[in-house]
Write an enzyme that holds these catalytic residues in place. Structure first.
Site, PDB file in Angstrom:
ATOM      1  N   HIS A 178      -0.508  -4.327   2.939  1.00 55.70           N
ATOM      2  CA  HIS A 178      -1.822  -4.196   3.710  1.00 55.70           C
ATOM      3  C   HIS A 178      -2.659  -4.977   2.356  1.00 55.70           C
ATOM      4  CE1 HIS A 178      -5.494  -2.314   5.409  1.00 55.70           C
ATOM      5  NE2 HIS A 178      -5.900  -2.482   4.213  1.00 55.70           N
ATOM      6  N   GLU A 179      -2.638  -4.331   1.147  1.00 60.19           N
ATOM      7  CA  GLU A 179      -3.446  -5.167   0.122  1.00 60.19           C
ATOM      8  C   GLU A 179      -3.049  -6.474  -0.159  1.00 60.19           C
ATOM      9  OE1 GLU A 179      -5.757  -3.091  -0.510  1.00 60.19           O
ATOM     10  OE2 GLU A 179      -5.006  -1.231   0.050  1.00 60.19           O
ATOM     11  N   GLU A 202     -15.384  -2.201  -4.938  1.00 61.84           N
ATOM     12  CA  GLU A 202     -15.709  -2.375  -3.407  1.00 61.84           C
ATOM     13  C   GLU A 202     -16.213  -0.591  -2.973  1.00 61.84           C
ATOM     14  OE1 GLU A 202     -12.650  -2.923  -0.256  1.00 61.84           O
ATOM     15  OE2 GLU A 202     -13.988  -2.857   0.994  1.00 61.84           O
ATOM     16  N   HIS A 205      -4.588  -8.950   2.553  1.00 57.85           N
ATOM     17  CA  HIS A 205      -5.921  -9.048   2.318  1.00 57.85           C
ATOM     18  C   HIS A 205      -6.091 -10.352   1.485  1.00 57.85           C
ATOM     19  CE1 HIS A 205      -8.379  -5.813   3.761  1.00 57.85           C
ATOM     20  NE2 HIS A 205      -7.687  -4.791   3.165  1.00 57.85           N
ATOM     21  N   GLU A 224     -10.565  -5.083   7.640  1.00 53.35           N
ATOM     22  CA  GLU A 224     -10.100  -3.904   7.485  1.00 53.35           C
ATOM     23  C   GLU A 224      -9.138  -3.651   8.821  1.00 53.35           C
ATOM     24  OE1 GLU A 224      -9.219  -2.583   4.916  1.00 53.35           O
ATOM     25  OE2 GLU A 224     -10.748  -2.933   3.563  1.00 53.35           O
ATOM     26  N   GLU A 263      -7.599  -4.362  -2.969  1.00 51.23           N
ATOM     27  CA  GLU A 263      -7.154  -5.684  -2.930  1.00 51.23           C
ATOM     28  C   GLU A 263      -7.700  -6.718  -3.759  1.00 51.23           C
ATOM     29  OE1 GLU A 263      -9.045  -4.237  -0.451  1.00 51.23           O
ATOM     30  OE2 GLU A 263     -10.384  -5.686   0.385  1.00 51.23           O
ATOM     31  N   ASN A 264      -8.132  -6.195  -5.007  1.00 49.84           N
ATOM     32  CA  ASN A 264      -9.027  -7.042  -5.961  1.00 49.84           C
ATOM     33  C   ASN A 264      -8.031  -8.555  -6.199  1.00 49.84           C
ATOM     34  OD1 ASN A 264     -10.495  -4.760  -6.755  1.00 49.84           O
ATOM     35  ND2 ASN A 264      -8.766  -4.218  -7.812  1.00 49.84           N
ATOM     36  N   GLY A 321      -6.633   4.560  -1.295  1.00 47.72           N
ATOM     37  CA  GLY A 321      -5.138   4.268  -1.170  1.00 47.72           C
ATOM     38  C   GLY A 321      -5.059   3.316  -2.310  1.00 47.72           C
ATOM     39  N   ALA A 322      -5.591   1.970  -2.040  1.00 45.64           N
ATOM     40  CA  ALA A 322      -5.452   1.095  -2.992  1.00 45.64           C
ATOM     41  C   ALA A 322      -6.830   0.201  -2.790  1.00 45.64           C
ATOM     42  CB  ALA A 322      -3.931   0.263  -2.779  1.00 45.64           C
TER      43      ALA A 322
END
Ligand code: TRP
Ligand code: ZN
Length: 880
Positions: A303-304, A127, A307, A326, A270-271, A267-268
């Site tokens: 959060h991830e 991303e 997603h 987001e 979400e794959n 930060g991270a």
């Protein structure tokens, strides 16, 4: 790097893709000197596209094309065109397979986009547009395909080989190599693709879904971090349960994996089924992570994970819709954090970030709507506006609809759009259809940039017992937008009598069952509300729980603020009244003569907060934090940073001197008396004792010094150890400071996440972080220009938090920042562009500073071969 002017991308140019990809078959051959990527795309013409006979256009970035074949037949050089950033095949049938082989060099990839190496492991970040750095592909989120991925690598160096979905095959290959094949049954855009290869340890856990499926949870980290996974895995299970209970969302694959990598731009990520985290946002142990880090990890893991529905199952049509996933996901993670800890404290933290940083962005040259209409580089649009204001917009829908209708709306959204790539408008329509409410005016929140200003006036008609409240809204101009329309704003209101009791809000005389709080709705430029049946003039409690992301003006007296601080039933507004009072007191001292008195009632109010142990200690811990310099600057018209810094220091020292004994007592009362835990109360008590320490050291208190030295030595957790370190570093006790810094480094030098904290404590300190000291940190053996966390910990903390040191009237702080931006621009443009942020606010500062900030921006602008990322930020900042 480019030489000519980069192009602007417009939302209005959106066209559906001419070709769709149904399936992607990938084979990665990973070597130390590079990687070969074999890709077979199953392509068909898009029946929705009217672009009949269009050529096939694939995106690519820095790829070496080794071969290209259509339905198995190699293409000659005249059958395709390799334009560098695009591969064009003019003549293709309705349906076909395209086989592409590319060669890339992950070991030399310092931009950390696409496939790269981080401390010996291979990992990806796709991303927003990183997949095109791996192979040629229609790199846009509305092209969704099923992926199968075979990874081949040396078995001993890379025993763990991961990608999205389920592992369906594995085996040995010649020359000590092996392979694993992964298949992801869910169609996804390529930005959700991920691959990891490394020598990692695996921590396993499991989760039973509410329908009874057992999910394998697996976390992969470097062996030295094996004991820092428990908190992330626990957080993950809490998030999975919460999403089932609150949104009715269940996980869909059989495996969910988390990987920690040290070098990461954000930060991270979400794959699908394989979330990749910045180590600093996922690894924790009592000895190495602060309370803030524990909470950040819980929030980001959630959060991830969230997603998976708001982002992956339902994704974005194009990158202008970024806030679709987001904003909604930040709203979801903040609801989750509120449920896990203190909801009021979580709201205070979110609003503090919004008002300090997002309002500043909205008032600056990069201001943009939650759904932007153009961009040059999409990486620059992962902003506070997209994330935090986007979350506020979703929260306002929640406020307007109420929890039940909001849930009906989110259910409809997920059901209607599962498996699709959609727009923010589709989201609002689902909310509209489920609730029956007309949200056409509300949609302006997605289109208009800038922070609305609400101006409130009131009057009391004692004869009739009527209280009249008038609310006016205005919306400032922003780049490219003037003469804006009024917004649809939820405005939560309460009224208090003089004893602090909530009054019924009667909209008419006979309104007997009236509630004590109302969610008023503003849709016009001005509204007047009348409240009946009142015996005395009430004190209004406005915009409770910050029901909308606006600036609020009302002529509060200091008495009213003191009253609200102790009586408002809304915890957020109690805190906010305290902040407004402290802001008012500090502002009145900016540039004032030295003998100007500090408001004595502020001291009384803080004494009460410190001494009354019956108050909510989590809220008290927040109320004792004075407004930050950054927030005071944001509120100023022409900020004079040294004057603001001095005024704030004066208030802090005055409070500390006046309340010296109370602070010592507060410290002792809140000393650790039981085993370390992460309950809101325990966190509040650590915060209180560390605030007490910091204040005592600010006034060179000998007892405070002894307490700090002892706490530094004896602490059994990082919050207390670094709290004491920070207090000593910010004190005048130079020997203690140097000793503590040396011993801290000695103890933690092998832990990169702690060394990052050690760097930022110094870089953010006006004692230890003056320019020569910052330059020394940059040559420290633990500093690494290739690691974004280190750059953020030193350069970012200096320019973003150490404001008095950064804003030197000779411009040396700005020149320093410009120098570092230019140096990073070649190796990591995303990070370079983010570092520019403090300079973009140049118009906000007093003239002498302003001119030097602009000169620093011009110096960056004139660097030869500027990246698109930095180009956009610098040129937009200088324009107009
Ligand atoms: N989608 C990520 C999130 O959860 C954001 C992100 C991670 C990102 N890495 C990135 C965005 C790199 C741009 C570039 O918020
Ligand atoms: Zn996100």
């Amino acid at each position: 790097m480019r030489s000519n002017q980069p192009q602007t991308i417009y939302l209005s140019d959106y066209k559906v893709p001419a070709y769709l990809v149904d399936h992607v078959d990938l084979r990665f051959e990973l070597f130390e000197h590079g990687a070969r990527v074999h890709s077979i795309l199953t392509v068909r013409r898009n029946p929705q596209s009217d672009d009949v006979g269009a050529p096939l256009v694939l995106d690519g970035d820095r790829l070496v094309l080794e071969s290209l074949a259509l339905n198995g037949t190699p293409l000659d050089g005249d059958q395709y065109e390799d334009r560098g950033d695009q591969l064009v095949v003019a003549d293709v049938p309705e349906q076909f397979q395209l086989s592409v082989v590319t060669w890339i060099e992950p070991q030399n990839n310092t931009r950390l986009e696409g496939l790269y190496k981080s401390s010996g492991m291979f990992c990806t970040q796709c991303e927003a547009e990183g997949f095109r750095c791996i192979t040629f592909f229609p790199d846009r989120p509305d092209v969704m395909a099923r992926f199968r991925t075979r990874i081949e690598a040396d078995r001993s160096a890379y025993p763990v080989l991961l990608s999205n979905g389920n592992d369906i095959d594995r085996g040995d290959l010649p020359d000590g190599r092996h392979f694993v094949t992964w298949e992801d049954p869910f169609p996804k855009p390529c930005y959700l693709f991920a691959l990891v290869a490394g020598d990692l340890v695996e921590k396993r856990d499991s989760f039973r879904t509410r329908s009874g499926r057992d999910i394998d949870l697996r976390m992969y980290v470097e062996p030295r971090n094996a004991d820092k996974c428990a908190h992330a895995l626990d957080s993950l299970k809490r998030a999975m349960r919460w999403d089932e209970e609150v949104y009715g969302r269940e996980y869909d694959l059989d495996i969910f994996m988390i990987v920690a990598v040290d070098d990461f731009n954000m930060g991270a990520m979400e794959n699908k089924g394989l979330n990749i985290f910045n180590s600093s946002c996922v690894l924790a142990s009592q000895d190495t992570a602060t309370d803030a880090a524990y909470q950040r990890i819980e929030a980001i893991v959630a959060h991830e994970y969230f997603h998976n529905w708001s982002g992956n199952r339902v994704t974005c049509r194009d990158w202008f819709q970024l806030s679709l996933k987001e904003g909604f996901t930040v709203f979801r993670d903040s609801q989750f954090s509120a449920d896990m800890g203190s909801a009021t404290v979580k709201r205070i933290e979110d609003v503090t970030l919004l008002r300090t940083a997002q309002f500043a962005e909205d008032a600056g040259p990069m201001a943009h709507p939650v759904r932007p209409s153009s961009y040059i580089e999409i990486s620059n649009f992962y902003t506070l506006t997209i994330y935090e204001k986007g979350a506020e917009v979703v929260r306002m829908l929640h406020n307007l609809l109420g929890p039940e209708l909001f849930r009906k709306g989110s259910d409809l959204y997920f059901e209607r759009h599962d498996g699709q790539a959609v727009t923010t408008d589709d989201f609002v329509r689902a909310m509209e259809d489920a609730s029956g409410r007309d949200l056409s005016q509300f949609r302006l929140w997605y289109e208009q940039a800038g922070t609305p200003v609400l101006t409130v006036r009131d009057e009391f008609d004692a004869d009739r017992g009527v209280y009249r409240l008038t609310v006016e809204q205005t919306l400032p101009d922003t780049p490219g937008q003037t003469d804006k329309k009024p917004h649809h704003i939820p405005f939560a209101l309460g009224l208090l009598d003089r004893r602090g009791q909530p009054l019924p809000l009667r909209l008419a005389d006979d309104d007997t069952e009236a509630p004590t709080e109302r969610m008023l709705e503003l849709t016009e430029r001005a509204h007047t509300f009348e409240f009946h049946g009142l015996a005395e003039c009430p004190v209004p409690s406005l915009l409770r729980n910050f029901s909308a992301p606006v600036r609020l003006n009302y002529p509060w007296t200091r008495e009213q603020l003191l009253f609200l601080m102790s009586h408002d039933p809304d915890g957020f507004n109690r805190w906010d009244a305290g902040q407004r009072l402290a802001v008012d007191v500090i502002q009145s001292l900016v540039g004032a003569p030295r003998d100007t008195q500090v408001e004595p009632r502020l001291v009384t109010a803080y004494r009460h907060l410190i001494c009354d142990a019956s108050l909510d200690q989590a809220l008290v811990a927040k109320m004792l934090q004075l407004p930050s310099e950054a927030y005071l600057i944001e509120l100023a018209d022409e900020a004079d940073v040294p004057a603001i810094h001095q005024a704030r220091e004066r208030v802090l020292k005055h409070l500390a001197i006046s309340l010296r004994d109370e602070l010592v007592a507060c410290y002792r009362r809140n000393a650790q008396d039981s085993a370390y835990d992460l309950s809101p109360l325990a966190i509040a008590r650590r915060s209180l004792r560390n605030t007490a320490l910091a204040w005592l050291l600010a006034i060179n208190d000998e007892e405070g010094r002894a307490l700090a030295v002892r706490q530094f030595r004896d602490a059994d957790n990082m919050t207390d150890r670094i709290g004491a370190l920070r207090a000593l570093v910010n004190s005048d006790y130079e020997d203690d400071r140097n000793q503590a810094l040396a011993s801290f480094y000695q103890r933690y030098q092998d832990d990169p996440q702690v060394v990052e904290q050690w760097f930022s404590v110094q870089a953010a300190s006006d004692r230890a972080g003056q320019l020569p000291q910052i330059r020394a940190l940059l040559t420290h053996p633990a500093f690494d220009w290739k690691n974004p966390n280190k750059v953020r910990a030193v350069v970012g903390a200096f320019a973003g938090q150490n404001l008095a040191a950064f804003h030197q009237v000779d411009g040396s702080g700005y020149d320093f920042l410009a120098e570092q931006v230019c140096r990073l621009d070649d190796s990591n443009p995303q990070i370079a562009a983010r570092l520019v942020t403090p300079l973009t606010r140049w118009r906000k500062f007093a003239p002498a500073y302003r001119e030097r900030m602009r000169a620093a921006l011009e110096r960056i602008r004139d660097k030869p071969s500027l990246s698109r990322d930095v180009y956009e930020v610098v040129h937009k900042s200088l324009a107009g």
